[in-house]
Write a protein that holds these residues in place. Structure first.
Motif, mmCIF file in Angstrom:
data_model
loop_
_atom_site.group_PDB
_atom_site.id
_atom_site.type_symbol
_atom_site.label_atom_id
_atom_site.label_comp_id
_atom_site.label_asym_id
_atom_site.label_seq_id
_atom_site.Cartn_x
_atom_site.Cartn_y
_atom_site.Cartn_z
ATOM 1 N N TYR A 130 0.844 -1.187 0.000
ATOM 2 C CA TYR A 130 0.000 0.000 0.000
ATOM 3 C C TYR A 130 0.886 1.245 0.000
ATOM 4 O O TYR A 130 2.014 1.219 0.483
ATOM 5 C CB TYR A 130 -0.897 0.043 1.234
ATOM 6 C CG TYR A 130 -1.940 -1.042 1.289
ATOM 7 C CD1 TYR A 130 -3.229 -0.810 0.810
ATOM 8 C CD2 TYR A 130 -1.652 -2.282 1.824
ATOM 9 C CE1 TYR A 130 -4.194 -1.806 0.868
ATOM 10 C CE2 TYR A 130 -2.605 -3.285 1.879
ATOM 11 C CZ TYR A 130 -3.877 -3.042 1.402
ATOM 12 O OH TYR A 130 -4.828 -4.022 1.453
ATOM 13 N N ALA A 131 0.358 2.317 -0.517
ATOM 14 C CA ALA A 131 1.039 3.604 -0.425
ATOM 15 C C ALA A 131 0.197 4.496 0.478
ATOM 16 O O ALA A 131 -1.017 4.318 0.573
ATOM 17 C CB ALA A 131 1.175 4.230 -1.811
ATOM 18 N N SER A 132 0.811 5.447 1.150
ATOM 19 C CA SER A 132 0.039 6.286 2.058
ATOM 20 C C SER A 132 0.528 7.720 2.026
ATOM 21 O O SER A 132 1.702 8.000 1.771
ATOM 22 C CB SER A 132 0.098 5.734 3.489
ATOM 23 O OG SER A 132 1.427 5.488 3.892
ATOM 24 N N ILE A 133 -0.409 8.626 2.274
ATOM 25 C CA ILE A 133 -0.127 10.049 2.343
ATOM 26 C C ILE A 133 -0.851 10.630 3.550
ATOM 27 O O ILE A 133 -1.849 10.084 4.001
ATOM 28 C CB ILE A 133 -0.574 10.804 1.073
ATOM 29 C CG1 ILE A 133 -2.077 10.603 0.819
ATOM 30 C CG2 ILE A 133 0.223 10.349 -0.136
ATOM 31 C CD1 ILE A 133 -2.616 11.379 -0.372
ATOM 32 N N THR A 134 -0.320 11.716 4.075
ATOM 33 C CA THR A 134 -1.013 12.467 5.118
ATOM 34 C C THR A 134 -1.309 13.857 4.564
ATOM 35 O O THR A 134 -0.404 14.546 4.091
ATOM 36 C CB THR A 134 -0.156 12.580 6.392
ATOM 37 O OG1 THR A 134 0.134 11.267 6.882
ATOM 38 C CG2 THR A 134 -0.899 13.357 7.470
ATOM 39 N N VAL A 135 -2.581 14.242 4.612
ATOM 40 C CA VAL A 135 -3.029 15.497 4.007
ATOM 41 C C VAL A 135 -3.572 16.430 5.078
ATOM 42 O O VAL A 135 -4.348 16.016 5.942
ATOM 43 C CB VAL A 135 -4.133 15.232 2.965
ATOM 44 C CG1 VAL A 135 -4.639 16.542 2.372
ATOM 45 C CG2 VAL A 135 -3.616 14.322 1.863
ATOM 46 N N ARG A 136 -3.150 17.682 5.041
ATOM 47 C CA ARG A 136 -3.753 18.698 5.902
ATOM 48 C C ARG A 136 -4.937 19.286 5.150
ATOM 49 O O ARG A 136 -4.782 19.884 4.084
ATOM 50 C CB ARG A 136 -2.749 19.786 6.259
ATOM 51 C CG ARG A 136 -3.317 20.790 7.267
ATOM 52 C CD ARG A 136 -2.210 21.595 7.944
ATOM 53 N NE ARG A 136 -1.461 22.366 6.984
ATOM 54 C CZ ARG A 136 -0.260 22.912 7.244
ATOM 55 N NH1 ARG A 136 0.301 22.719 8.414
ATOM 56 N NH2 ARG A 136 0.360 23.610 6.321
ATOM 57 N N VAL A 137 -6.125 19.113 5.710
ATOM 58 C CA VAL A 137 -7.355 19.454 5.000
ATOM 59 C C VAL A 137 -7.464 20.956 4.745
ATOM 60 O O VAL A 137 -7.951 21.386 3.707
ATOM 61 C CB VAL A 137 -8.594 18.960 5.789
ATOM 62 C CG1 VAL A 137 -9.867 19.243 5.023
ATOM 63 C CG2 VAL A 137 -8.473 17.468 6.059
ATOM 64 N N SER A 138 -7.000 21.758 5.681
ATOM 65 C CA SER A 138 -7.225 23.210 5.590
ATOM 66 C C SER A 138 -6.612 23.823 4.342
ATOM 67 O O SER A 138 -7.226 24.668 3.694
ATOM 68 C CB SER A 138 -6.669 23.909 6.837
ATOM 69 O OG SER A 138 -5.278 23.643 6.980
ATOM 70 N N LEU B 293 6.473 5.288 -2.678
ATOM 71 C CA LEU B 293 5.528 4.682 -3.607
ATOM 72 C C LEU B 293 4.356 5.618 -3.875
ATOM 73 O O LEU B 293 3.887 5.745 -5.011
ATOM 74 C CB LEU B 293 5.017 3.351 -3.046
ATOM 75 C CG LEU B 293 3.955 2.623 -3.886
ATOM 76 C CD1 LEU B 293 4.477 2.339 -5.288
ATOM 77 C CD2 LEU B 293 3.520 1.329 -3.198
ATOM 78 N N ALA B 294 3.876 6.309 -2.830
ATOM 79 C CA ALA B 294 2.772 7.256 -3.004
ATOM 80 C C ALA B 294 3.184 8.398 -3.931
ATOM 81 O O ALA B 294 2.413 8.816 -4.805
ATOM 82 C CB ALA B 294 2.334 7.802 -1.649
ATOM 83 N N ARG B 295 4.395 8.902 -3.748
ATOM 84 C CA ARG B 295 4.881 9.997 -4.599
ATOM 85 C C ARG B 295 4.923 9.557 -6.068
ATOM 86 O O ARG B 295 4.517 10.301 -6.969
ATOM 87 C CB ARG B 295 6.272 10.437 -4.137
ATOM 88 C CG ARG B 295 6.831 11.634 -4.909
ATOM 89 C CD ARG B 295 8.204 12.034 -4.408
ATOM 90 N NE ARG B 295 8.142 12.526 -3.040
ATOM 91 C CZ ARG B 295 8.589 11.847 -1.987
ATOM 92 N NH1 ARG B 295 9.131 10.654 -2.143
ATOM 93 N NH2 ARG B 295 8.506 12.364 -0.774
ATOM 94 N N GLU B 296 5.378 8.330 -6.297
ATOM 95 C CA GLU B 296 5.459 7.808 -7.663
ATOM 96 C C GLU B 296 4.078 7.650 -8.280
ATOM 97 O O GLU B 296 3.847 8.031 -9.438
ATOM 98 C CB GLU B 296 6.180 6.460 -7.624
ATOM 99 C CG GLU B 296 6.324 5.793 -8.986
ATOM 100 C CD GLU B 296 7.012 4.447 -8.882
ATOM 101 O OE1 GLU B 296 6.780 3.602 -9.765
ATOM 102 O OE2 GLU B 296 7.789 4.234 -7.921
ATOM 103 N N LEU B 297 3.131 7.119 -7.508
ATOM 104 C CA LEU B 297 1.782 6.907 -8.032
ATOM 105 C C LEU B 297 1.070 8.232 -8.307
ATOM 106 O O LEU B 297 0.397 8.384 -9.336
ATOM 107 C CB LEU B 297 0.968 6.070 -7.043
ATOM 108 C CG LEU B 297 1.374 4.594 -6.933
ATOM 109 C CD1 LEU B 297 0.638 3.929 -5.776
ATOM 110 C CD2 LEU B 297 1.087 3.862 -8.241
#
Length: 337
Positions: A155-163, A173-177
């Motif tokens: 799996y690939a994962s990211i953390t996003v700040r919603v604001s 892997l997430a960056r590549e996808l």
């Protein structure tokens, strides 16, 4: 205290969080050591900056109490070097300083400190501050372990700040996808992903339900996004009422139908391009759409499709799609259109 100083190898045998005290003044060390020892902590001591770096690297303490002003290498430099090393960058540093001017306190935080206490040292205050930062460090470490586990299972994962839509963290892997599907985004979350996140965050927080997944497609590849958990800022989110101030962990996984296309080619004795055309017919695409996807002309797609009809012994797109779909589901029972 002397037993702790004699051998770092004994540290693993002692219970409690490991605290490294860095101070060149014996009286300060003694007061802190006794208070920490009575509270169940394992204590390690360094009386110079150089020794502090060695002990921190060898023992990897859970937290460091660091004197700002020492002869030779001062605490600010020690903190900068610790934060520059991947092995010790995660360790919270609480500065101990007799300097109360704003510029010195700012310098302590700029050097990598998470907090500071002023001298003369008040052990109860130090203990209270430590507990807060140890708890935060454990939560952060737990998040890191979650991310590593996700990566280990593909799996690939990211953390996003919603604001503001900023990507606070992403695995390689997430960056590549994300680059493959949306182009280079830098530190910004792709707009469709951010819109999906903002739409579903309130329900995820208030009703504790998992929202529907978001999907992005790239040819025969499909990338799913699942909202996993809130990573921080819950108090701010509660104040805002909509989770806009918090960070969210999103788990991504790619499913590729390239194996499906290859299997169709082998089963029906199709060329690679004929198998691709048949795949998109199964997906309900017309010749013009297939031409755009494959970078060919509609006339070329039509010729490929005529050869597909001949090899399958059918006369219509519907018959070809039905035969291919039945074969796919026989080989891959869980495959979905």
């Amino acid at each position: 205290m002397n037993e702790v100083l004699k051998s770092d190898g004994l540290l693993a045998l002692q219970g409690g969080d490991l605290v490294l005290i860095v101070d060149d003044m014996p009286d300060n060390v003694r007061v802190l050591h006794d208070a920490l020892d009575e509270s169940g902590y394992t204590v390690l001591v360094a009386t110079s900056g150089e020794t502090a770096l060695q002990r921190a690297t060898q023992a990897l303490p859970d937290i460091i109490l660091l004197d700002a002003m020492m002869p030779g290498m001062d605490g600010f430099e020690v903190a900068r070097r610790l934060k520059a090393s991947t092995a010790t960058a995660h360790i919270p540093i609480v500065f101990m300083t007799g300097l109360t001017e704003t510029e010195h306190l700012v310098a302590a935080l700029d050097a990598g400190g998470v907090d500071y206490v002023t001298k003369p040292i008040k052990p109860k205050e130090v203990l209270a501050r430590m507990q807060v930062h140890l708890r935060g460090a454990r939560q952060a470490q737990g998040a890191v372990q979650t991310r590593r586990a996700l990566d280990a299972f593909g799996y690939a994962s990211i953390t996003v700040r919603v604001s503001d839509g900023r990507l606070m963290w992403q695995t390689p892997l997430a960056r590549e996808l994300l680059s493959d599907y949306f182009g280079a985004m830098g530190e910004l979350t792709p707009a469709p992903v951010l819109a999906w996140l903002r739409r579903h965050v309130p329900a995820a927080r208030e009703q504790q339900i998992e929202p529907p997944r978001f999907y992005a497609e790239l040819g025969a590849r499909r990338l799913s996004f699942a909202l996993h958990q809130q990573m921080g800022g819950e108090e701010e989110a509660e104040d805002a009422g909509d989770g806009e101030s918090s960070d969210w962990l999103i788990v991504m996984r790619e499913v590729s139908d390239l194996a499906i296309i290859e299997a169709m080619g082998l089963n029906f004795k199709l060329t690679a391009r004929e198998a691709e055309v048949l795949y998109w017919v199964v997906k309900g695409k017309i010749n013009r759409d297939i031409a755009d996807i494959l970078g060919a002309s509609p006339a070329t797609v039509k010729k490929h499709l005529e050869r597909v009809f001949s090899k399958l012994g059918v006369e219509t797109r519907t018959s070809a799609a039905a035969m291919a779909l039945n074969r796919i589901r026989a080989l891959h029972p869980h495959w979905e259109l």
